[in-house]
Design a protein around this motif. Structure first.
Motif, PDB file in Angstrom:
ATOM      1  N   TRP A  45     -49.160 -33.183  46.589  1.00  0.00           N
ATOM      2  CA  TRP A  45     -48.285 -32.697  45.529  1.00  0.00           C
ATOM      3  C   TRP A  45     -47.011 -32.168  46.126  1.00  0.00           C
ATOM      4  O   TRP A  45     -47.077 -31.507  47.156  1.00  0.00           O
ATOM      5  CB  TRP A  45     -48.987 -31.601  44.728  1.00  0.00           C
ATOM      6  N   PRO A  46     -45.865 -32.429  45.499  1.00  0.00           N
ATOM      7  CA  PRO A  46     -45.715 -33.321  44.359  1.00  0.00           C
ATOM      8  C   PRO A  46     -45.907 -34.784  44.780  1.00  0.00           C
ATOM      9  O   PRO A  46     -45.697 -35.113  45.936  1.00  0.00           O
ATOM     10  CB  PRO A  46     -44.277 -33.084  43.897  1.00  0.00           C
ATOM     11  N   ARG A  47     -46.325 -35.619  43.824  1.00  0.00           N
ATOM     12  CA  ARG A  47     -46.451 -37.043  44.114  1.00  0.00           C
ATOM     13  C   ARG A  47     -45.075 -37.600  44.466  1.00  0.00           C
ATOM     14  O   ARG A  47     -44.090 -37.262  43.818  1.00  0.00           O
ATOM     15  CB  ARG A  47     -47.017 -37.783  42.901  1.00  0.00           C
ATOM     16  N   PRO A  48     -44.997 -38.427  45.530  1.00  0.00           N
ATOM     17  CA  PRO A  48     -43.686 -38.960  45.901  1.00  0.00           C
ATOM     18  C   PRO A  48     -43.184 -39.962  44.876  1.00  0.00           C
ATOM     19  O   PRO A  48     -43.935 -40.828  44.434  1.00  0.00           O
ATOM     20  CB  PRO A  48     -43.946 -39.639  47.255  1.00  0.00           C
ATOM     21  N   LEU A  49     -41.935 -39.824  44.485  1.00  0.00           N
ATOM     22  CA  LEU A  49     -41.308 -40.767  43.556  1.00  0.00           C
ATOM     23  C   LEU A  49     -39.797 -40.709  43.812  1.00  0.00           C
ATOM     24  O   LEU A  49     -39.088 -39.908  43.184  1.00  0.00           O
ATOM     25  CB  LEU A  49     -41.632 -40.395  42.104  1.00  0.00           C
ATOM     26  N   PRO A  50     -39.321 -41.506  44.782  1.00  0.00           N
ATOM     27  CA  PRO A  50     -37.912 -41.394  45.187  1.00  0.00           C
ATOM     28  C   PRO A  50     -36.965 -42.112  44.225  1.00  0.00           C
ATOM     29  O   PRO A  50     -36.356 -43.119  44.562  1.00  0.00           O
ATOM     30  CB  PRO A  50     -37.895 -42.019  46.585  1.00  0.00           C
ATOM     31  N   VAL A  51     -36.858 -41.570  43.027  1.00  0.00           N
ATOM     32  CA  VAL A  51     -35.938 -42.102  42.003  1.00  0.00           C
ATOM     33  C   VAL A  51     -35.125 -40.928  41.472  1.00  0.00           C
ATOM     34  O   VAL A  51     -35.494 -39.771  41.713  1.00  0.00           O
ATOM     35  CB  VAL A  51     -36.719 -42.756  40.834  1.00  0.00           C
ATOM     36  N   PRO A  52     -34.022 -41.188  40.738  1.00  0.00           N
ATOM     37  CA  PRO A  52     -33.321 -40.060  40.102  1.00  0.00           C
ATOM     38  C   PRO A  52     -34.296 -39.261  39.230  1.00  0.00           C
ATOM     39  O   PRO A  52     -35.050 -39.835  38.438  1.00  0.00           O
ATOM     40  CB  PRO A  52     -32.253 -40.771  39.255  1.00  0.00           C
ATOM     41  N   ALA A  56     -38.445 -37.087  46.783  1.00  0.00           N
ATOM     42  CA  ALA A  56     -38.697 -37.864  48.000  1.00  0.00           C
ATOM     43  C   ALA A  56     -39.436 -36.992  48.994  1.00  0.00           C
ATOM     44  O   ALA A  56     -39.126 -35.804  49.133  1.00  0.00           O
ATOM     45  CB  ALA A  56     -37.374 -38.348  48.598  1.00  0.00           C
ATOM     46  N   ARG A  57     -40.417 -37.553  49.654  1.00  0.00           N
ATOM     47  CA  ARG A  57     -41.123 -36.861  50.744  1.00  0.00           C
ATOM     48  C   ARG A  57     -40.690 -37.526  52.036  1.00  0.00           C
ATOM     49  O   ARG A  57     -41.015 -38.680  52.279  1.00  0.00           O
ATOM     50  CB  ARG A  57     -42.634 -36.986  50.588  1.00  0.00           C
ATOM     51  N   LEU A  58     -39.967 -36.807  52.869  1.00  0.00           N
ATOM     52  CA  LEU A  58     -39.409 -37.414  54.073  1.00  0.00           C
ATOM     53  C   LEU A  58     -40.099 -36.857  55.312  1.00  0.00           C
ATOM     54  O   LEU A  58     -40.003 -35.653  55.587  1.00  0.00           O
ATOM     55  CB  LEU A  58     -37.904 -37.143  54.149  1.00  0.00           C
ATOM     56  N   PRO A  59     -40.818 -37.716  56.061  1.00  0.00           N
ATOM     57  CA  PRO A  59     -41.496 -37.236  57.272  1.00  0.00           C
ATOM     58  C   PRO A  59     -40.483 -36.846  58.336  1.00  0.00           C
ATOM     59  O   PRO A  59     -39.536 -37.590  58.609  1.00  0.00           O
ATOM     60  CB  PRO A  59     -42.342 -38.433  57.713  1.00  0.00           C
ATOM     61  N   VAL A  89     -37.507 -33.439  48.780  1.00  0.00           N
ATOM     62  CA  VAL A  89     -36.138 -33.497  48.277  1.00  0.00           C
ATOM     63  C   VAL A  89     -36.140 -33.828  46.794  1.00  0.00           C
ATOM     64  O   VAL A  89     -36.555 -34.921  46.390  1.00  0.00           O
ATOM     65  CB  VAL A  89     -35.325 -34.578  49.030  1.00  0.00           C
ATOM     66  N   GLY A  90     -35.710 -32.879  45.977  1.00  0.00           N
ATOM     67  CA  GLY A  90     -35.519 -33.153  44.558  1.00  0.00           C
ATOM     68  C   GLY A  90     -34.260 -33.986  44.390  1.00  0.00           C
ATOM     69  O   GLY A  90     -33.207 -33.653  44.934  1.00  0.00           O
ATOM     70  N   ILE A  91     -34.379 -35.094  43.653  1.00  0.00           N
ATOM     71  CA  ILE A  91     -33.254 -36.027  43.491  1.00  0.00           C
ATOM     72  C   ILE A  91     -32.668 -35.853  42.083  1.00  0.00           C
ATOM     73  O   ILE A  91     -33.390 -35.974  41.094  1.00  0.00           O
ATOM     74  CB  ILE A  91     -33.732 -37.476  43.691  1.00  0.00           C
TER      75      ILE A  91
END
Ligand SMILES: [Zn+2]
Length: 293
Positions: A45-52, A56-59, A89-91
């Motif tokens: 959590w949070p589930r990764p979903l790199p969209v507006p 994003a979960r960045l290693p 990262v909140g997008i």
């Protein structure tokens, strides 16, 4: 080591490095001990979903100390341990799909940039014809709204310690959850800000509880949002509860998860009782659904 290309190939080695180190530290469960130390996406959590509007979960790889990460000027929440850190990262909903990057500083590598891709997401659009009275504010209401927005900006800038111990949230109120996060609303041909939270249908007076432990950083009665409570969960993770009919928390109070903070209502600019729930990460409203089990 630099950039995301290197990180793409490290998932497996990192797992085995983690296993080896946990084993060396005596933290690894023995077979048959009743649980497993294997990380899995299902428990993230949070589930990764790199969209507006997503996260994003960045290693960031290993480091002896928690890396310091920024998106522009904005500090980012970094979770994990010395074997594998991750920047969350909140997008913004307004972000353009494509290449983006954050800056990361560690004692080992100094300052570096990590790039990632924001995937496109099409949110639906709703056209409404309403009486001009309901969209055009009087000069007094506009002045009030501008004062309130300036105040909310200072609330939103909160970035505090300690960091949240968990990011898995419980629902603040039981009820039907709308999927209207990101909905683009057009009133009488004029585009408004997209819907930046989750609406949960519930009757006036239904208790609203804290989804995570948090400190109350603002309570008020605002022109659009009505009775409102803001919680600070640490590390730039904030949450907001709007249109409340009652507020049972005071600024400065620290609430455990599940503690009542107020009750559902229809205060502010709304057509009926519901909870508007907002979740903010690095000063960016993101989809609350990503934080739910
Ligand atoms: Zn709403």
């Amino acid at each position: 080591m630099s950039s995301s290309a290197a990180n793409l190939n490290t998932a497996k080695p990192e797992l085995s490095r983690r296993t080896a180190l946990l084993g060396a530290l005596g933290l690894l469960a023995l077979p048959g001990a009743g649980f497993t130390a294997t990380p899995s996406d299902a428990g993230v959590w949070p589930r990764p979903l790199p969209v507006p509007g997503g996260v994003a979960r960045l290693p960031l790889g290993p480091s002896a100390q928690r890396p310091v990460a920024h998106q522009g000027e904005q500090p980012l929440l970094v979770v994990g341990d010395m074997i594998a850190w991750t920047a969350l990262v909140g997008i913004p909903l307004a972000a353009a799909p494509g290449e983006a990057s954050i800056s990361v500083r560690t004692p080992e590598d100094g300052l570096r940039q990590i790039s990632y891709r924001i995937a496109p997401k099409r949110y639906s659009e709703q056209h409404l014809k309403v009486s001009p009275r309901t969209v055009d504010l009087s000069p007094e209401d506009l002045a009030r709204h501008q004062r309130e927005r300036a105040h909310q900006e200072t609330v939103m800038a909160t970035f505090s310690q300690p960091l949240p111990a968990t990011l898995r949230m419980r629902v603040p109120v039981p009820g039907r959850q709308s999927s209207s996060f990101g909905l683009r609303r057009v009133f009488n041909g004029q585009a408004r800000n997209p819907h930046s939270g989750m609406d949960i249908a519930a009757g006036t007076g239904t208790p609203v509880v804290a989804p995570l432990p948090g400190r109350v950083i603002d309570v008020g009665d605002y022109f659009f949002n009505g009775g409102t409570v803001w919680l600070d969960h640490g590390g730039g993770l904030l949450s907001m509860y709007c249109h409340l009919s009652a507020i049972d928390a005071q600024t400065g109070e620290v609430l455990p998860a599940g503690a009542r903070l107020g009750a559902v209502g229809a205060t502010g600019r709304v057509t009926g009782p519901h909870l508007h729930w907002g979740v903010m990460l690095n000063r960016t409203m993101v989809d609350p659904a990503l934080f739910l089990a």
